[in-house]
Design a protein around this motif. Structure first.
Motif, short mmCIF file in Angstrom:
data_model
loop_
_atom_site.label_atom_id
_atom_site.label_comp_id
_atom_site.label_asym_id
_atom_site.label_seq_id
_atom_site.Cartn_x
_atom_site.Cartn_y
_atom_site.Cartn_z
N HIS A 14 1.27 6.34 -0.36
CA HIS A 14 2.53 6.84 -0.92
C HIS A 14 3.52 5.69 -1.05
O HIS A 14 3.29 4.59 -0.57
CB HIS A 14 3.11 7.98 -0.05
N MET A 15 4.64 5.97 -1.69
CA MET A 15 5.62 4.96 -2.05
C MET A 15 6.19 4.22 -0.83
O MET A 15 6.48 3.03 -0.92
CB MET A 15 6.77 5.62 -2.83
N ASN A 16 6.34 4.87 0.30
CA ASN A 16 6.94 4.24 1.47
C ASN A 16 5.91 3.62 2.42
O ASN A 16 6.27 3.08 3.46
CB ASN A 16 7.80 5.25 2.24
N GLY A 17 4.65 3.71 2.06
CA GLY A 17 3.59 3.18 2.93
C GLY A 17 3.09 1.83 2.47
O GLY A 17 3.64 1.21 1.55
N THR A 18 2.05 1.38 3.10
CA THR A 18 1.41 0.12 2.73
C THR A 18 0.80 0.26 1.34
O THR A 18 0.22 1.28 1.02
CB THR A 18 0.31 -0.22 3.75
N SER A 19 0.95 -0.77 0.55
CA SER A 19 0.43 -0.70 -0.82
C SER A 19 -1.10 -0.64 -0.79
O SER A 19 -1.73 -1.22 0.10
CB SER A 19 0.89 -1.91 -1.63
#
Length: 104
Positions: A13-18
């Motif tokens: 998700h957007m706030n996690g690790t890419s």
């Protein structure tokens, strides 16, 4: 008897690790495990170190050595599987974005 569990994958998700960082980290970890596999393979038991001991010593050492290598191999395969699953998620998201862009 131990139960094999499905790999717990992270939520992308957007706030996690890419996804790219996850894939890169797991591939680098796998390379390190494979280096360990090579090192373990080179230090297998030599029969001359076991013949003075009781019968079956070398066979036990060989069995234990093979078990260590197999554990490392399982970890290597697990890391690859995780990287491939995240790549599949990334690819699916890219396809979905292209399809949406084509519909606009």
């Amino acid at each position: 008897m131990s139960e094999v569990q499905e790999l717990q994958m992270p939520c992308i998700h957007m706030n996690g690790t890419s996804p790219d960082n996850l894939i890169e980290d797991w591939i680098q970890a796998r390379a390190a495990v494979e280096a360990a596999m090579d090192a373990v393979a080179r230090c297998g038991p030599n029969m001359r170190d076991y013949y003075p001991l009781e019968s079956g010593s070398w066979e036990r050492a060989l069995h234990q050595h093979e078990a260590r290598w197999k554990q490392l191999h399982a970890i290597s395969e697990e890391l690859l599987s995780m990287a491939m699953k995240v790549q599949a998620i990334k690819d699916e998201r890219s396809r979905n974005l292209r399809e949406k862009a084509g519909q606009a």
